[in-house]
Enzyme design. Sequence first.
Site, PDB file in Angstrom:
ATOM      1  N   GLU A   1      -1.742  26.961   5.999  1.00 18.13           N
ATOM      2  CA  GLU A   1      -2.183  25.929   5.045  1.00 18.13           C
ATOM      3  C   GLU A   1      -1.668  26.163   3.627  1.00 18.13           C
ATOM      4  O   GLU A   1      -2.435  26.113   2.663  1.00 18.13           O
ATOM      5  CB  GLU A   1      -3.710  25.805   5.091  1.00 18.13           C
ATOM      6  CG  GLU A   1      -4.196  25.418   6.477  1.00 18.13           C
ATOM      7  CD  GLU A   1      -5.719  25.388   6.623  1.00 18.13           C
ATOM      8  OE1 GLU A   1      -6.425  25.472   5.613  1.00 18.13           O
ATOM      9  OE2 GLU A   1      -6.181  25.297   7.775  1.00 18.13           O
TER      10      GLU A   1
ATOM     11  N   ASN B   1       1.617  27.532   9.813  1.00 22.68           N
ATOM     12  CA  ASN B   1       0.631  26.675  10.480  1.00 22.68           C
ATOM     13  C   ASN B   1      -0.042  25.789   9.440  1.00 22.68           C
ATOM     14  O   ASN B   1      -0.314  26.231   8.318  1.00 22.68           O
ATOM     15  CB  ASN B   1      -0.422  27.601  11.126  1.00 22.68           C
ATOM     16  CG  ASN B   1      -1.404  26.907  12.023  1.00 22.68           C
ATOM     17  OD1 ASN B   1      -1.012  26.151  12.901  1.00 22.68           O
ATOM     18  ND2 ASN B   1      -2.687  27.167  11.823  1.00 22.68           N
TER      19      ASN B   1
ATOM     20  N   HIS C   1      -6.278  18.738  13.917  1.00 20.35           N
ATOM     21  CA  HIS C   1      -7.695  18.380  13.741  1.00 20.35           C
ATOM     22  C   HIS C   1      -7.713  16.867  13.535  1.00 20.35           C
ATOM     23  O   HIS C   1      -7.532  16.376  12.422  1.00 20.35           O
ATOM     24  CB  HIS C   1      -8.297  19.118  12.544  1.00 20.35           C
ATOM     25  CG  HIS C   1      -8.405  20.589  12.760  1.00 20.35           C
ATOM     26  ND1 HIS C   1      -9.225  21.138  13.731  1.00 20.35           N
ATOM     27  CD2 HIS C   1      -7.789  21.636  12.161  1.00 20.35           C
ATOM     28  CE1 HIS C   1      -9.112  22.455  13.702  1.00 20.35           C
ATOM     29  NE2 HIS C   1      -8.246  22.795  12.764  1.00 20.35           N
TER      30      HIS C   1
ATOM     31  N   GLU D   1      -4.794  24.036  16.939  1.00 21.99           N
ATOM     32  CA  GLU D   1      -6.248  24.007  16.687  1.00 21.99           C
ATOM     33  C   GLU D   1      -6.841  22.663  17.092  1.00 21.99           C
ATOM     34  O   GLU D   1      -7.700  22.105  16.399  1.00 21.99           O
ATOM     35  CB  GLU D   1      -6.529  24.274  15.198  1.00 21.99           C
ATOM     36  CG  GLU D   1      -5.968  25.586  14.696  1.00 21.99           C
ATOM     37  CD  GLU D   1      -6.317  25.903  13.246  1.00 21.99           C
ATOM     38  OE1 GLU D   1      -7.199  25.245  12.658  1.00 21.99           O
ATOM     39  OE2 GLU D   1      -5.689  26.824  12.692  1.00 21.99           O
TER      40      GLU D   1
ATOM     41  N   ASP E   1      -8.757  19.551  17.986  1.00 20.16           N
ATOM     42  CA  ASP E   1     -10.051  18.921  18.262  1.00 20.16           C
ATOM     43  C   ASP E   1      -9.958  17.485  17.775  1.00 20.16           C
ATOM     44  O   ASP E   1      -9.138  17.172  16.915  1.00 20.16           O
ATOM     45  CB  ASP E   1     -11.266  19.682  17.674  1.00 20.16           C
ATOM     46  CG  ASP E   1     -11.136  20.075  16.224  1.00 20.16           C
ATOM     47  OD1 ASP E   1     -10.456  19.348  15.456  1.00 20.16           O
ATOM     48  OD2 ASP E   1     -11.726  21.090  15.816  1.00 20.16           O
TER      49      ASP E   1
HETATM   50  O1  G3I Z   1     -19.482  35.845   8.643  1.00 13.48           O
HETATM   51  C1  G3I Z   1     -20.457  35.143   7.860  1.00 13.48           C
HETATM   52  C2  G3I Z   1     -21.821  35.638   8.152  1.00 13.48           C
HETATM   53  O2  G3I Z   1     -21.908  36.987   7.755  1.00 13.48           O
HETATM   54  C3  G3I Z   1     -22.841  34.767   7.423  1.00 13.48           C
HETATM   55  O3  G3I Z   1     -24.143  35.169   7.772  1.00 13.48           O
HETATM   56  C4  G3I Z   1     -22.652  33.302   7.776  1.00 13.48           C
HETATM   57  C5  G3I Z   1     -23.579  32.389   6.995  1.00 13.48           C
HETATM   58  O4  G3I Z   1     -23.047  31.100   6.860  1.00 13.48           O
HETATM   59  O5  G3I Z   1     -21.345  32.944   7.467  1.00 13.48           O
HETATM   60  C6  G3I Z   1     -20.380  33.683   8.197  1.00 13.48           C
HETATM   61  O6  G3I Z   1     -19.107  33.225   7.863  1.00 13.48           O
HETATM   62  C7  G3I Z   1     -18.737  31.975   8.396  1.00 13.48           C
HETATM   63  C8  G3I Z   1     -17.466  32.177   9.224  1.00 13.48           C
HETATM   64  O7  G3I Z   1     -16.982  30.936   9.670  1.00 13.48           O
HETATM   65  C9  G3I Z   1     -17.701  33.084  10.425  1.00 13.48           C
HETATM   66  O8  G3I Z   1     -18.666  32.532  11.272  1.00 13.48           O
HETATM   67  C10 G3I Z   1     -18.474  31.018   7.267  1.00 13.48           C
HETATM   68  O9  G3I Z   1     -19.680  30.712   6.593  1.00 13.48           O
HETATM   69  C11 G3I Z   1     -17.830  29.755   7.774  1.00 13.48           C
HETATM   70  O10 G3I Z   1     -17.413  28.961   6.660  1.00 13.48           O
HETATM   71  C12 G3I Z   1     -16.615  30.083   8.609  1.00 13.48           C
HETATM   72  O11 G3I Z   1     -16.072  28.877   9.087  1.00 13.48           O
HETATM   73  C13 G3I Z   1     -14.803  28.975   9.677  1.00 13.48           C
HETATM   74  C14 G3I Z   1     -13.783  28.246   8.836  1.00 13.48           C
HETATM   75  O12 G3I Z   1     -12.521  28.280   9.487  1.00 13.48           O
HETATM   76  C15 G3I Z   1     -13.644  28.862   7.460  1.00 13.48           C
HETATM   77  O13 G3I Z   1     -12.913  28.000   6.652  1.00 13.48           O
HETATM   78  C16 G3I Z   1     -14.896  28.324  11.048  1.00 13.48           C
HETATM   79  O14 G3I Z   1     -15.739  29.092  11.887  1.00 13.48           O
HETATM   80  C17 G3I Z   1     -13.498  28.211  11.665  1.00 13.48           C
HETATM   81  O15 G3I Z   1     -13.569  27.407  12.819  1.00 13.48           O
HETATM   82  C18 G3I Z   1     -12.546  27.569  10.685  1.00 13.48           C
HETATM   83  O16 G3I Z   1     -11.277  27.527  11.250  1.00 13.48           O
HETATM   84  C19 G3I Z   1     -10.237  26.937  10.469  1.00 13.48           C
HETATM   85  C20 G3I Z   1      -8.966  27.673  10.778  1.00 13.48           C
HETATM   86  O17 G3I Z   1      -9.140  29.046  10.587  1.00 13.48           O
HETATM   87  C21 G3I Z   1      -7.802  27.126   9.951  1.00 13.48           C
HETATM   88  N1  G3I Z   1      -7.668  25.700  10.090  1.00 13.48           N
HETATM   89  C22 G3I Z   1      -8.889  24.911   9.880  1.00 13.48           C
HETATM   90  C23 G3I Z   1     -10.032  25.453  10.752  1.00 13.48           C
HETATM   91  C24 G3I Z   1     -11.285  24.619  10.547  1.00 13.48           C
HETATM   92  O18 G3I Z   1     -11.763  24.738   9.256  1.00 13.48           O
END
Ligand code: G3I
Length: 365
Positions: free
Chosen positions: A167, A210, A246, A274, A276
């Site tokens: 990105e 990517n 996405h 990715e 969906d």
């Molecule tokens: O790890 C912490 C945890 O310690 C905490 O308690 C919790 C509370 O909210 O948050 C946890 O972190 C989260 C993390 O995922 C792991 O679960 C973040 O808040 C959350 O924002 C994060 O979201 C991820 C996101 O990327 C971050 O931008 C999504 O799961 C993941 O599916 C998403 O994936 C991205 C790709 O990497 C890149 N392309 C877009 C895609 C969708 O956004």
Amino acid sequence: MRIHHLTRRRARSGLLAGLLAAASVLALGVTVAQPGTAEAAASLKSLADAKGRDIGFALDPNRLPEGPYKQIADAEFNLVVAENAMKWDATEPNPNQFTFGQGDAVVNYAASGGKKVYGHTLVWHNQMPNWTANLSGPDLLAAMKNHIAKVAGHFKGKIVAWDVVNEAFADGGSGGRRDSILQQRIGNSWIEEAFRAARAADPGAKLCINDYSTDGINAKSTAIYNLVRDFKARGVPIDCVGFQAHLIIGQVPGDMQANLQRFADLGVDVRVTELDIRMSTPANATKLATQAADYKKVVNVCLAVARCAGVTVWGITDKYSWIPGVFPGEGAALIWDENYAPKPAYQAVADALGSGPTPVPTTPV
Ligand code: G3I
């Protein structure tokens, strides 16, 4: 939590995802043959294996103790990508202190089932650890190169391809770089520095760039196209381009195949990384049918491009999808619902991958 009674009964009895598929698609009013008959659905994995393509999913290793999650993961996919476990904040929470527990769990799970691992992601402006925020340009460059060396070095030999840079380009029509701290402090060279560091750390892994909203031909995808062409001309290592896909139902770009093909023609592999396809919630039969047709289109696009290595979906179940948290009122984007029942999109992906009624042998007269 509401559990679909049929799904729960099947899950308790330990039947595999193919049975779940037949049961829940029947519940949606679509006629599907029962396992054991000539028309029993093969797994997505077996179909993709037969086509020589990857069918992947984003894995959260913490979900593996959940029976249906693991059953589907085991049966349906030949490639795994870490949804979050290999990102910078997860692997280097403090400067030069690395934590590979979650990433190793992803690799070990994949190895136990003979699945490939796709690496995501070495450098991304999002999910960077807090300690990087105040680094000067030279210090950030040094930190980025050290991060790549240590992470790609740790997983060396186990990763088929890395999202080296994720990105990096701006949304909208500018065709420019994203205004991230990497771009601001290091300048244009940060992307090629990252690719060179990744090649040095794991010469056997393919190196990808990517991005999202690059699935069709537009200013953003053309900016990446120009970067790939420039890297190829100057000998900067790059092997592949990931298209996140996405998407929104009814909006698969009509020029997606032409877009992937133009990259392939530059001499790189391409991949849907990715996938969906979200909708306004709640889902209904009409929206699910549109979604199924869209999933089929995307898989067919990949199959039509010889250098398309495969398609990865961004999760298994709608229960854990990132979409509702980021787009309130939208969701239902994956191919299994929140109760692990396969949606029409599951059969559509299977159909695209070559499933279908097995011809009944004719008896010579
Ligand atoms: O790890 C912490 C945890 O310690 C905490 O308690 C919790 C509370 O909210 O948050 C946890 O972190 C989260 C993390 O995922 C792991 O679960 C973040 O808040 C959350 O924002 C994060 O979201 C991820 C996101 O990327 C971050 O931008 C999504 O799961 C993941 O599916 C998403 O994936 C991205 C790709 O990497 C890149 N392309 C877009 C895609 C969708 O956004």
